[in-house]
Write a protein that holds these residues in place. Structure first.
Motif: not given
Length: 269
Positions: A42-49, A99-103, A243-247
């Motif tokens: 499985n894959l999750a990609i998130l900003p470094a912060d 923002d936590g929404e699938l776009v 959690a609604r991360p920005s991206f």
């Protein structure tokens, strides 16, 4: 297990076969049963912060999120998981979240790639399915040629920073004797979810209707069968929604990264 699945007219016998087929656009199907013997993730990609918080989240929730690989920020390669691996192109289908929404769902995330993105690859139950089938245990979703059914539950994850939310489970129906054997076999694979976390009575974990999965496709559960539930690597998608991360970028459920690692290396004992 000797029959190598063929899709889109190509042999897909190894991890690199599947990745190259996805990269070229030849493969746009879910990956269950492909590249027998090779670990899927499985894959999750998130900003470094957010990476350190998500890393702690995985460490606190090893059943749902057993990590098998983490990239350097901005680097699309994970050489420990595969030669010539590009995390931006090598899955058949991705999901893009804002923002936590699938776009968006797309076969290539190169156009939205950023230099601050960190990739997390999480063990997948498709890996222990090989061991179940080798023992003669039939898996209905594979027999049917469909994606495994997955469900949101009322089981909470252990939070870390902004990351929290319910555990997602995958379900496979078995007759009682096969269910016992499946528990024994999957217990040997802790790095790909290990033993089930629930057996029978789906309502006890918040599942109202097995015929309406939140992800994947339903399978029939016969009167003489028991539904068996494993923690699932789609859990980060429920967590991202909470959690609604920005991206963020994830795999589309069932459309995995197929690595060069061998399933046999993941077994204990």
């Amino acid at each position: 297990m000797n029959d190598v699945p063929r899709r889109a007219g190509y042999d897909l016998a190894t991890g690199i076969d599947v990745r190259q087929a996805a990269r070229s656009g030849r493969l746009r199907e879910q990956t269950s049963g492909l590249a027998p013997g090779f670990v899927q993730g499985n894959l999750a990609i998130l900003p470094a912060d957010l990476a350190s918080s998500f890393l702690r989240f995985c460490q606190r929730n090893p059943k749902a999120c057993p990590l098998i690989g983490v990239s350097e920020p901005g680097d699309p390669r994970l050489p420990e998981l595969g030669a010539d691996l590009d995390i931006r192109t090598d899955l058949p289908l991705y999901r893009v979240w804002r923002d936590g929404e699938l776009v968006d769902e797309t076969p290539d995330v190169s156009s939205v790639w950023r230099d601050d993105l960190v990739s997390f690859v999480i063990g997948c139950s498709f890996s222990f399915e090989e061991a179940l089938m080798a023992d003669g245990i039939a898996l209905r979703h594979i027999v049917n040629g469909t994606n495994v059914p997955m469900y949101l539950t009322n089981i909470p994850t252990q939070p870390s920073g902004p990351f929290h939310g319910p555990v997602v489970v995958s379900m496979r129906p078995f007759k009682p004797a096969d269910a016992i054997r499946a528990i024994q076999i999957t217990s040997r694979f802790p790095s790909v979810h290990g033993a089930p976390i629930h057996i029978g009575k789906p309502e006890m974990i918040g599942i109202k209707d097995l015929n309406v999965p939140d992800y994947g496709e339903p399978v029939h559960v016969a009167d003489d069968e028991i539904p068996v539930f494993w923690a699932c690597g789609v859990t980060p998608q429920s967590v991202i929604a909470a959690a609604r991360p920005s991206f963020a970028i994830t795999h589309a459920p069932g459309f995995m990264l197929v690595t060069d690692l061998k399933n046999s290396r993941l077994a204990n004992g």
